[in-house]
Each structure stands twice: as C-alpha cells, then as structure tokens.
Design an enzyme around this catalytic site. Sequence first.
Site, short mmCIF file in Angstrom:
data_model
loop_
_atom_site.label_atom_id
_atom_site.label_comp_id
_atom_site.label_asym_id
_atom_site.label_seq_id
_atom_site.Cartn_x
_atom_site.Cartn_y
_atom_site.Cartn_z
N ASP A 1 27.92 -11.08 2.18
CA ASP A 1 27.84 -9.61 2.15
C ASP A 1 27.26 -9.21 0.79
O ASP A 1 26.80 -10.06 0.01
CB ASP A 1 29.19 -8.96 2.49
CG ASP A 1 30.24 -9.12 1.39
OD1 ASP A 1 29.94 -9.72 0.33
OD2 ASP A 1 31.38 -8.64 1.58
N CYS B 1 31.74 -13.82 0.42
CA CYS B 1 32.08 -12.39 0.30
C CYS B 1 32.86 -12.24 -1.02
O CYS B 1 32.77 -13.11 -1.88
CB CYS B 1 32.86 -11.87 1.52
SG CYS B 1 34.47 -12.64 1.78
N THR C 1 36.17 -12.31 -1.70
CA THR C 1 37.24 -13.29 -1.85
C THR C 1 37.02 -14.56 -1.04
O THR C 1 37.73 -15.55 -1.24
CB THR C 1 38.57 -12.69 -1.36
OG1 THR C 1 38.40 -12.30 0.01
CG2 THR C 1 38.98 -11.49 -2.19
N HIS D 1 39.64 -33.93 6.46
CA HIS D 1 40.79 -33.86 7.37
C HIS D 1 40.63 -32.83 8.48
O HIS D 1 41.11 -33.05 9.59
CB HIS D 1 42.06 -33.52 6.58
CG HIS D 1 42.53 -34.64 5.72
ND1 HIS D 1 43.76 -34.63 5.07
CD2 HIS D 1 41.95 -35.83 5.36
CE1 HIS D 1 43.90 -35.75 4.38
NE2 HIS D 1 42.81 -36.49 4.53
N HIS E 1 43.18 -37.56 12.14
CA HIS E 1 42.69 -36.18 11.92
C HIS E 1 41.91 -35.68 13.13
O HIS E 1 41.91 -34.48 13.42
CB HIS E 1 41.82 -36.12 10.66
CG HIS E 1 42.55 -36.58 9.45
ND1 HIS E 1 43.67 -35.94 8.96
CD2 HIS E 1 42.35 -37.67 8.65
CE1 HIS E 1 44.12 -36.58 7.90
NE2 HIS E 1 43.35 -37.63 7.70
C1 RB5 Z 1 34.03 -5.93 0.04
O1 RB5 Z 1 34.48 -4.96 -0.85
C2 RB5 Z 1 35.11 -7.00 0.23
O2 RB5 Z 1 36.17 -6.47 0.95
C3 RB5 Z 1 34.55 -8.22 0.94
O3 RB5 Z 1 33.50 -8.75 0.21
C4 RB5 Z 1 35.50 -9.39 1.13
O4 RB5 Z 1 36.10 -9.76 -0.07
C5 RB5 Z 1 36.46 -9.30 2.21
O5 RB5 Z 1 37.25 -10.20 2.45
#
Ligand code: RB5
Length: 174
Positions: free
Chosen positions: A8, A65, A67, A98, A133
């Site tokens: 993203d 993204c 996180t 695994h 596994h």
């Molecule tokens: C975007 O602000 C953020 O929510 C997205 O990049 C991601 O971290 C979602 O899990």
Amino acid sequence: MKIAIGSDHTGLALKEVIKAYLDSRMIPYEDFGTHTPESCDYPRIAEIVCKAILSSEFDRGILICGTGIGMSIAANKIPNIRAAACSEPYSAILSKRHNNSNVLCLGARVVASGLATLITEGWLNASFEGGRHERRVDMLTRIEQRYAIPVVPHPVKEDDTNPLPTADAPVSDN
Ligand code: RB5
C-alpha cells in the site's frame, strides 16, 4: 523463483528497497502496485498479489503495509495462501521451513530497510522441510475446506473493484 510483490502507500519506499535486493540477486518479480503515494486500501493489493500466486505464474509473494498485519490478514483469507508477517529473520525462515509460507508480509513502519532485507533474504533462501510439517500444513488446508463458503454469485461493493489510485486521484485518508 518468480516473486509477486505489492504494497500500500505506506510500503512504497520499502518496496523499492526490496525490489533493489531482488534485482541484485537477479530474482524476477512483478510489482502489482500501488505505484503512487496516494492513500489506498491494502486488502485490494493483497488480493491482487495472492491471485497472481494462485495463477501459478509466481512462486511466492511479498506484501508490505504499515505493520504487515493488515496484508497478512487479507492474504490469509484466500485459500492456499499462507502469509507470515515477520519482523525478524528467524520467524521468516521458520515460516517457510515449517509452515510453507508462500507470502511474506513486512511492516514498513516496524522494520528498517536493512532488517527488512535480511528478513527477505532468509525467507527466500529457506525451503519447506516437509515430513511432520507437511501433515500440519495439510491440516491447515482441511480447516480452510471445512469453513469454505460454497461459491455463489454475491454482490461486490463498489469500493472493492475501484481502480487503484493514480497520481491525480484525491487522497481520502491514510
Ligand atoms: C495504513 O495507514 C495502515 O493501516 C496499513 O498500512 C497497514 O498497516 C494495515 O495493517
């Protein structure tokens, strides 16, 4: 090995770092977007990349993204996708050995580019160990099958099919 990669807007810069790493190892890849810094919705990119993997044209996917978590949740909704959100190499390597992960998810707001490259390197170099596994991964597939909803035509929300943002698209939020 051919890689499908996507991010993203938050993962745009880290995606370029990972692409440069893939170039340095001469690993072929295709970037499925997003290609601009405008805000976009990670589930759409996750679905596009995972569909490319299921087409068998690509062996593995990398999704980035903020996180890595949103991408992994989205990707793991898709049958036969095993996505692992990893913030260090050990988990990434074990997710291949695994769990036979076929998608690596990285958090651009969590890992710096050097660490993200090491995570990617460890994951790409790792192989599925099979044996006990394999039995467990087969169990994952059977869970998927037990909860699969029969395919019937269903309405798709307009938001789910809108084209990805372009450079002049309005930014709604982050
Ligand atoms: C975007 O602000 C953020 O929510 C997205 O990049 C991601 O971290 C979602 O899990």
